[in-house]
Scaffold this motif. Structure first.
Motif, PDB file in Angstrom:
ATOM      1  N   ARG A   1      40.294  44.553  56.092  1.00  0.00           N
ATOM      2  CA  ARG A   1      39.516  43.418  55.684  1.00  0.00           C
ATOM      3  C   ARG A   1      39.338  43.226  54.328  1.00  0.00           C
ATOM      4  O   ARG A   1      38.362  44.097  53.863  1.00  0.00           O
ATOM      5  N   ILE A   2      39.914  42.196  53.655  1.00  0.00           N
ATOM      6  CA  ILE A   2      39.502  42.271  52.245  1.00  0.00           C
ATOM      7  C   ILE A   2      38.922  41.046  51.994  1.00  0.00           C
ATOM      8  O   ILE A   2      38.975  39.781  52.403  1.00  0.00           O
ATOM      9  N   GLU A   3      37.645  40.934  51.225  1.00  0.00           N
ATOM     10  CA  GLU A   3      37.022  39.763  50.820  1.00  0.00           C
ATOM     11  C   GLU A   3      36.478  39.859  49.484  1.00  0.00           C
ATOM     12  O   GLU A   3      36.174  40.741  48.972  1.00  0.00           O
ATOM     13  N   VAL A   4      36.977  39.013  48.757  1.00  0.00           N
ATOM     14  CA  VAL A   4      36.901  38.641  47.358  1.00  0.00           C
ATOM     15  C   VAL A   4      36.048  37.554  47.075  1.00  0.00           C
ATOM     16  O   VAL A   4      36.498  36.265  47.380  1.00  0.00           O
ATOM     17  N   LEU A   5      35.129  37.808  46.299  1.00  0.00           N
ATOM     18  CA  LEU A   5      34.065  36.753  45.724  1.00  0.00           C
ATOM     19  C   LEU A   5      34.752  36.235  44.474  1.00  0.00           C
ATOM     20  O   LEU A   5      34.763  36.927  43.560  1.00  0.00           O
ATOM     21  N   VAL A   6      35.105  34.949  44.270  1.00  0.00           N
ATOM     22  CA  VAL A   6      36.008  34.449  43.050  1.00  0.00           C
ATOM     23  C   VAL A   6      35.657  33.007  42.834  1.00  0.00           C
ATOM     24  O   VAL A   6      35.271  32.164  43.688  1.00  0.00           O
ATOM     25  N   ASP A   7      35.858  32.793  41.635  1.00  0.00           N
ATOM     26  CA  ASP A   7      35.642  31.414  41.168  1.00  0.00           C
ATOM     27  C   ASP A   7      37.024  30.542  41.775  1.00  0.00           C
ATOM     28  O   ASP A   7      38.074  30.893  41.615  1.00  0.00           O
ATOM     29  N   ALA A   8      36.595  29.599  42.190  1.00  0.00           N
ATOM     30  CA  ALA A   8      37.361  28.658  43.122  1.00  0.00           C
ATOM     31  C   ALA A   8      38.441  28.154  42.172  1.00  0.00           C
ATOM     32  O   ALA A   8      39.752  28.393  42.694  1.00  0.00           O
ATOM     33  N   PRO A   9      38.650  28.029  40.799  1.00  0.00           N
ATOM     34  CA  PRO A   9      40.019  27.746  40.303  1.00  0.00           C
ATOM     35  C   PRO A   9      40.964  28.864  40.347  1.00  0.00           C
ATOM     36  O   PRO A   9      42.178  28.805  40.254  1.00  0.00           O
ATOM     37  N   LEU A  10      40.372  30.091  40.636  1.00  0.00           N
ATOM     38  CA  LEU A  10      41.555  31.367  40.435  1.00  0.00           C
ATOM     39  C   LEU A  10      41.925  31.463  41.891  1.00  0.00           C
ATOM     40  O   LEU A  10      42.775  32.474  41.917  1.00  0.00           O
TER      41      LEU A  10
ATOM     42  N   GLY B   1      35.804  38.395  36.934  1.00  0.00           N
ATOM     43  CA  GLY B   1      34.487  38.494  37.257  1.00  0.00           C
ATOM     44  C   GLY B   1      34.463  38.461  38.733  1.00  0.00           C
ATOM     45  O   GLY B   1      33.699  37.740  39.284  1.00  0.00           O
ATOM     46  N   MET B   2      35.458  39.167  39.558  1.00  0.00           N
ATOM     47  CA  MET B   2      35.462  39.094  41.070  1.00  0.00           C
ATOM     48  C   MET B   2      34.605  40.069  41.361  1.00  0.00           C
ATOM     49  O   MET B   2      34.546  41.534  40.983  1.00  0.00           O
ATOM     50  N   VAL B   3      34.080  40.043  42.936  1.00  0.00           N
ATOM     51  CA  VAL B   3      33.434  41.205  43.689  1.00  0.00           C
ATOM     52  C   VAL B   3      34.307  41.211  44.666  1.00  0.00           C
ATOM     53  O   VAL B   3      34.788  40.392  45.437  1.00  0.00           O
ATOM     54  N   VAL B   4      34.993  42.469  45.068  1.00  0.00           N
ATOM     55  CA  VAL B   4      35.646  42.989  45.905  1.00  0.00           C
ATOM     56  C   VAL B   4      35.101  43.814  47.237  1.00  0.00           C
ATOM     57  O   VAL B   4      34.680  44.874  46.732  1.00  0.00           O
ATOM     58  N   MET B   5      35.253  43.580  48.554  1.00  0.00           N
ATOM     59  CA  MET B   5      34.854  44.348  49.255  1.00  0.00           C
ATOM     60  C   MET B   5      35.827  44.551  50.503  1.00  0.00           C
ATOM     61  O   MET B   5      36.794  43.909  50.911  1.00  0.00           O
ATOM     62  N   ILE B   6      35.962  45.764  50.758  1.00  0.00           N
ATOM     63  CA  ILE B   6      37.021  46.269  51.838  1.00  0.00           C
ATOM     64  C   ILE B   6      36.431  47.107  52.855  1.00  0.00           C
ATOM     65  O   ILE B   6      35.573  47.674  52.612  1.00  0.00           O
ATOM     66  N   SER B   7      36.955  46.824  54.215  1.00  0.00           N
ATOM     67  CA  SER B   7      36.383  47.362  55.314  1.00  0.00           C
ATOM     68  C   SER B   7      37.344  47.239  56.301  1.00  0.00           C
ATOM     69  O   SER B   7      38.475  46.543  56.186  1.00  0.00           O
ATOM     70  N   ALA B   8      37.204  48.196  57.289  1.00  0.00           N
ATOM     71  CA  ALA B   8      38.203  48.136  58.600  1.00  0.00           C
ATOM     72  C   ALA B   8      37.625  47.111  59.618  1.00  0.00           C
ATOM     73  O   ALA B   8      36.324  47.185  59.715  1.00  0.00           O
ATOM     74  N   VAL B   9      38.588  46.613  60.067  1.00  0.00           N
ATOM     75  CA  VAL B   9      38.462  45.532  61.270  1.00  0.00           C
ATOM     76  C   VAL B   9      39.265  45.534  62.380  1.00  0.00           C
ATOM     77  O   VAL B   9      40.418  46.178  61.977  1.00  0.00           O
ATOM     78  N   ASN B  10      38.900  45.398  63.643  1.00  0.00           N
ATOM     79  CA  ASN B  10      39.866  45.435  64.486  1.00  0.00           C
ATOM     80  C   ASN B  10      40.397  43.917  64.950  1.00  0.00           C
ATOM     81  O   ASN B  10      39.543  43.075  64.714  1.00  0.00           O
TER      82      ASN B  10
END
Ligand SMILES: Nc1ncnc2c1ncn2[C@@H]1O[C@H](COP(=O)(O)O)[C@@H](O)[C@H]1O
Ligand SMILES: Nc1ncnc2c1ncn2[C@@H]1O[C@H](COP(=O)(O)O)[C@@H](O)[C@H]1O
Ligand SMILES: Nc1ncnc2c1ncn2[C@@H]1O[C@H](COP(=O)(O)O)[C@@H](O)[C@H]1O
Ligand code: NA
Ligand code: NA
Ligand code: NA
Lengths: 317, 105, 105, 105, 317, 317
Positions: free
Chosen positions: B10-19, B88-97
């Motif tokens: 599971r990848i979550e990226v907090l990012v500016d909308a235009p990108l 300027g992104m924040v990236v979170m990575i975790s395992a998910v089923n």
């Protein structure tokens, strides 16, 4: 000038700014702010189109259009140099900021029109077309400047061109202008209560929002130094003066020359930031939005517009 | 704990909308064809506080969520790394089923 | 890593808004009485791209989040499986720790 | 599964909007300087159902997300515990991997 | 017909569609679009109620109501058969789509009223009641069709009935109609600036949004084949013609017969999709929204309405 | 009283309530509801300011202001005692609820003004200022009551004071009032179409939303017992009567005394709940919002206002 400050439109801007400075929790929902800004662009586009449909395509129109495009293209160059030397910005930030100052602010323009109308020296209707034409050339200049200094944008030029020309606010302004041209005064009558009657009142609400947003940003002070604040004021004043003088030299009437000054002196905070975030992601958005939205915009609303109008009255014979 | 389904990244990226479109292209380049974008209201980080005012969308942040097959996720993240600072992104990575794992290849 | 609190199952279902009440009934049938619904903006999957235009809410997607006791979560997920294809849902399952675990029975 | 990046603690708190500034102060007290606030639409729990009507924001719920260094997260959660009941919060804690771990100290 | 195309309302629809086709980032916030659509339903309901409070409950009203309900109930049957045979859809998809065509589109109706008023052949005020009455019978037909072909909906009939009758847009239309009836012309006067004066202008903004949404959906082309697009056009045209002829046979006046045609020819994209997503989750929303919103809706706005109006002028003596 | 019930504003409230009680999916987007409530506060503030700029600062104004502040400060005390004894609430909940009843509801006030205007006994313009002045003193009383009973709020008094005084709705009301004062009748003319012409129509839409929200909350019945519902009615009626009598004793005219009654009888559901959630997080929001929003508000709109108006007509000679 006191008279300008007592216009309801300006007073609501002040109210918003005061609320933000007092750390009030007053906030306009995003969707409402966005909706109002779309409304304003439609209303101003229609109004310009209807006026040009009455007056026809004149020589003055063409002159003003060429002047506007030229200003938008060229203003970024000296601004860039000043930001590099006096402002000590790196090339990518200097290029991004300079594009904002070449481009224009729709709300500053609209507020200016209101004030010109109140003083009975209305600007020509075709200035809306000039507004639309001035939005984008500065983006190209800014990117060329960045390129010359070794900063390559992340996006191919063609894509960027397309995105800039189909930018929502540009399309809405141009589209509404064309609709105004097509339907003319008679077709406009049935929708006038919304796009003309309600215009000033809605503008008040929008400036309330702008006051909140601008002051909050100024207070947070992200990336802004006193030096940059001073530059944001000086650049606006210089460009505005330049615009009025050019308008006067080209033979535009008082109100129209003042409007050209207002356009030149204003800085974009809708179309250009979106383009820059995409084309030059390395540039700091806190910097370019801080200068254009938190410093130049309030300055123009409160002080710049009255100065450009007064100057136009003085230099246009 | 023993969870139903098959494991994915599971990848979550907090990012500016235009990108976002840029990142979606990058996902697709790695064969990751599914994603969802979710809104945010405000935040705070090294570069200060922000809250959505939407006068301008240049700094409007969203969360891009993508659930992907681990190997593809690796590839995507490798390509993402060099962009992190300028975007300027924040990236979170975790395992998910996930159920229906074939949908998240 | 050693986390505070007690472990529970975190279920996230991306689903069309009109179907949420159905899923909530299903949760309740399994004794899972808490949930939260969160908005989304746009996405892409096997059935194409979408973005919220809200002219019609038929395809408006939301995320239904529920933290549940593992055994109950199992039961819920078993009942959910047959609906997955026709409802076009995406289901994510992971472990999460919660404070006040009695609230998530 | 072997994930890229360094492990951090992911804290998610579902909380009434007016209380967010309190929690942010508490985060900062523990040296956790980054967070993101995300919207919610509706929910159900022990105290009944709610949905955002925003006539009044007193019960408007949001999710506060913060990714933090484990030790700091522990401290924050310890301080949070006594507030849980009166504030009516739901707290979820999980492990997450992040790129650029220095940003989440 | 050119005259129709030059109405501001239609031009804004075209502007929205052009922006979407050029992949502009122009977008109306969801909340604004939703808010405007609620406003339009209140305004149209009030207007209808006030008009009926003036004219009274006439025989014509009853005839039109029965005609409308009948059309909404029966249209799904032939549409279903055509979709099965020519369109090659499976039973569940065919049933879901057919319910959309039996029901109606509020915005198509409103745009039609505008055009009828411009051409000075206004429809009777009670057609708003007919609009409300036509929204739901088609849903029942569609579900009965699905049932006959072995598809069992997931929801008990009673629940579904309740959800359909208390659907937000139905309640708002009917409620506002009743309020209009109760307050009459004099009570309406004080709120007329919002619900009458502003109506056309707000409708422009809504059609801008509809243009964006419809064209974006057409461009994404989810689930739409050329064959289905052709069917979406043919079904609209056939139903619209049928409506006008029926209105004419029943002795309705020109404008009212045209309005019945517009209702019959239009397809729902608010109430019915929401009901179908719930009752027949197996059906493909990309399919039914694609046909009704991306094909039939623009067709009716640009071509269908003028045709039905012209037909009504021709057949109603 | 029937006449009151047939005002469009009240009918839309009823429509919203009926829709919610029938479990319709009708819903106004949050952003729209929020936007309308901001609009109403600006409009009412401006109107009051313009009227005072015409009439000047009179002795009556000062009397009404002192009366309003006093009521807001003192009402929480008896309400607290009744809630403790009859209502069997614990101190923190009783204190929180009592603050709501000391403060005021802007929409109840506005609806009252509408009804007074319809009956040709308009309230004085300065009552808007009284409205703003009454919003906050009750918050202080409520917190002092909580403190006396050993409940310590979580926030330092100074911070809380600041938050209460800079509360969005207070700032907007006061700010718009001041702008109305500054621009006067002539400056207001250009924005009157939005803030005066559109006022009643927009109010209808807002009351539709309020009807939905209030009835939904009543139906969910969170924390509400029959005993508390009865108290919510009795407290409103008592306070309203008190307000009218006080106004009459102080020599205010009929409409103005009625307006003071409406203010006293109404309960806050915007500013105070937000403050209480922060200052007394242990208090149950389901309780105080249930009583003020789901019981007292509808009661006042449908029954309370007509009673206070009738009482004022009777007691003011
Ligand atoms: N530790 C964190 N936890 C959650 N969100 C964060 C964190 N750090 C940063 N963010 C979010 O990422 C945005 C950009 O961060 P930064 O680049 O550090 O300014 C912030 O405004 C927050 O919304
Ligand atoms: N791998 C994925 N990661 C995140 N969201 C997904 C993924 N796949 C699908 N989705 C979401 O689920 C929706 C429906 O997916 P699908 O049924 O594959 O079209 C998409 O539009 C996305 O919003
Ligand atoms: N098990 C759960 N899973 C997800 N969200 C929950 C859960 N329990 C409670 N919530 C959320 O937290 C809010 C308050 O919960 P409560 O205090 O139990 O009423 C609810 O309205 C839900 O939005
Ligand atoms: Na400029
Ligand atoms: Na139809
Ligand atoms: Na009161």
């Amino acid at each position: 000038m006191l008279e300008t400050l007592l216009s309801p439109v300006v007073l609501f801007f002040v109210l918003g700014a005061v609320a933000a400075l007092l750390r009030s929790d007053l906030a306009i929902p995003e969707a409402i702010g966005k909706g109002i800004s779309l409304y304003l662009m439609v209303a101003i586009g229609l109004k310009g189109g209807v006026e040009v449909s009455e007056a026809g395509f004149t020589f003055d129109l063409m002159i003003a259009a060429v002047a506007g495009i030229t200003l938008s293209f060229l203003i970024p160059v000296p601004v860039f140099l000043v930001l590099r030397s006096v402002g000590r910005l790196n090339p990518v930030n200097a290029a991004a900021v300079s594009a904002h100052y070449g481009s224009v602010s729709v709300v500053t323009f609209v507020t200016g029109l209101e004030i010109l109308t109140r003083q009975q020296i209305p600007a020509a209707g075709y200035m809306v077309a000039v507004l639309a034409l001035m939005e984008t050339p500065a983006i190209i200049s800014g990117l060329l400047l960045a390129q010359r200094f070794g900063v390559t944008g992340t996006r191919p030029a063609r894509e960027l061109m397309h995105e800039t020309l189909t930018n929502g606010s540009v399309m809405l302004l141009v589209g509404s202008f064309v609709i105004g041209l097509l339907v003319g005064k008679s077709g406009f009558a049935s929708i006038a209560p919304v796009f003309e009657g309600a215009f000033r009142g809605v503008l008040c609400l929008f400036l309330l929002d702008m006051g909140l947003v601008a002051a909050k940003r100024l207070k947070d002070g992200r990336s802004l130094t006193p030096r940059l604040i001073a530059l944001a004021l000086a650049i606006a004043l210089t460009n505005g003066t330049l615009g009025v003088l050019l308008g006067s030299v080209l033979g535009l009437d008082t109100g129209t020359a003042a409007a050209l000054g207002i356009l030149a002196g204003s800085a974009s905070y809708i179309a250009v930031p979106a383009a820059m975030r995409l084309a030059l992601p390395q540039a700091d958005p806190g910097l370019y939005l801080g200068m254009s939205l938190a410093v130049t915009f309030p300055f123009n609303i409160l002080i710049g517009i009255p100065i450009y109008v007064w100057l136009a009255q003085w230099v246009v014979r | 704990m023993n969870l139903q389904g098959a494991e994915r990244t599971r990848i979550e990226v907090l990012v500016d909308a235009p990108l976002v479109p840029e990142l979606v292209s990058l996902l697709e380049k790695h064969g990751i064809l599914g994603h969802t974008v979710m809104p945010t209201l405000s935040g705070q980080g090294a570069s200060g506080r922000w809250s959505d005012d939407l006068i301008t969308s240049a700094e409007h942040k969203v969360t891009l969520l993508s659930v992907a097959e681990p190997a593809r996720a690796e590839g995507f993240l490798d390509d993402l790394r060099p962009l992190l600072d300028s975007y300027g992104m924040v990236v979170m990575i975790s395992a998910v089923n996930v159920l229906r794992p074939d949908k998240f290849s």
